[in-house]
Scaffold this motif. Sequence first.
Motif, PDB file in Angstrom:
ATOM      1  N   ASP A   1       0.796  -1.228   0.000  1.00 36.21           N
ATOM      2  CA  ASP A   1       0.000   0.000   0.000  1.00 36.21           C
ATOM      3  C   ASP A   1       0.828   1.277   0.000  1.00 36.21           C
ATOM      4  O   ASP A   1       0.291   2.370  -0.168  1.00 36.21           O
ATOM      5  N   GLU A   2       2.134   1.142   0.204  1.00 37.16           N
ATOM      6  CA  GLU A   2       2.992   2.324   0.318  1.00 37.16           C
ATOM      7  C   GLU A   2       3.777   2.634  -0.952  1.00 37.16           C
ATOM      8  O   GLU A   2       4.593   3.538  -0.968  1.00 37.16           O
ATOM      9  N   VAL A   3       3.518   1.881  -2.025  1.00 36.58           N
ATOM     10  CA  VAL A   3       4.305   2.042  -3.248  1.00 36.58           C
ATOM     11  C   VAL A   3       3.406   2.446  -4.412  1.00 36.58           C
ATOM     12  O   VAL A   3       2.415   1.771  -4.702  1.00 36.58           O
ATOM     13  N   SER A   4       3.750   3.532  -5.072  1.00 36.74           N
ATOM     14  CA  SER A   4       2.994   4.005  -6.227  1.00 36.74           C
ATOM     15  C   SER A   4       3.720   3.630  -7.524  1.00 36.74           C
ATOM     16  O   SER A   4       4.886   3.226  -7.497  1.00 36.74           O
ATOM     17  N   LEU A   5       3.046   3.811  -8.649  1.00 34.44           N
ATOM     18  CA  LEU A   5       3.692   3.572  -9.937  1.00 34.44           C
ATOM     19  C   LEU A   5       4.877   4.523 -10.133  1.00 34.44           C
ATOM     20  O   LEU A   5       5.893   4.139 -10.708  1.00 34.44           O
ATOM     21  N   ASP A   6       4.733   5.748  -9.666  1.00 36.40           N
ATOM     22  CA  ASP A   6       5.843   6.700  -9.770  1.00 36.40           C
ATOM     23  C   ASP A   6       7.051   6.223  -8.963  1.00 36.40           C
ATOM     24  O   ASP A   6       8.202   6.394  -9.395  1.00 36.40           O
ATOM     25  N   ASP A   7       6.803   5.615  -7.793  1.00 39.62           N
ATOM     26  CA  ASP A   7       7.895   5.056  -6.995  1.00 39.62           C
ATOM     27  C   ASP A   7       8.614   3.952  -7.780  1.00 39.62           C
ATOM     28  O   ASP A   7       9.847   3.884  -7.794  1.00 39.62           O
ATOM     29  N   ILE A   8       7.829   3.103  -8.414  1.00 35.15           N
ATOM     30  CA  ILE A   8       8.389   1.986  -9.178  1.00 35.15           C
ATOM     31  C   ILE A   8       9.162   2.505 -10.384  1.00 35.15           C
ATOM     32  O   ILE A   8      10.259   2.032 -10.685  1.00 35.15           O
ATOM     33  N   ARG A   9       8.613   3.507 -11.061  1.00 35.20           N
ATOM     34  CA  ARG A   9       9.300   4.109 -12.199  1.00 35.20           C
ATOM     35  C   ARG A   9      10.655   4.665 -11.774  1.00 35.20           C
ATOM     36  O   ARG A   9      11.666   4.457 -12.437  1.00 35.20           O
TER      37      ARG A   9
END
Length: 200
Positions: A42-50
């Motif tokens: 729940d703490e990870v966004s697509l922007d974080d992954i990018r």
Amino acid sequence: MDRAVQRGRVAGVVGGLTKKGAATRERIVAGAASLLRERGVDEVSLDDIRGATATSKSQLFHYFPDGRAQLLLAVAQYEAQEVLLDQQPQLDALGPPGSWAAWRDVVVDRYERQGTRCPMSALTRRLAPSHPEVGPVVAILLTTWQQKIEDGLRRAGVGEPRTKAMIILAALQGGVALLLATGDSTALRVALDQALDGLI
């Protein structure tokens, strides 16, 4: 053998991708998996992954056009493969004297290091309500795991290997569930030792 090659053998070829494309997709999934393990689903966004994988938005949506849920499903598949790969080569070597204790030690060590945060459980809980395709990921993992234990039992000459494999895997899964709930691996150790009685 290289771990990426082993994983590819487990997962098969992603349809329609070049070798370079498959490697890029694998890099995104592996990076996302690492980030999710560290921070939680729940703490990870697509922007974080990018950012973590040095991936452009267009690249990300090229490989995962349906967005975050599709990527999370790919990470769940990746984590399922990791469960089995983390037990190698001991899992495939089950059978001879000494092999069961060696495998048990690898399994216990893996889950003790993981502690109370299980990325596979978190992903399946998150995806299951709206993505029924996650069910088969778990089913394939457990079926493959049981079959490998069963193969070892046959090599060891154990009677009723299918039933015995079910008992061993059920003991392992029950012990892991208690470890996740309490942070204590004692139940996992005791349950596995009891299930492996006569083999170790």
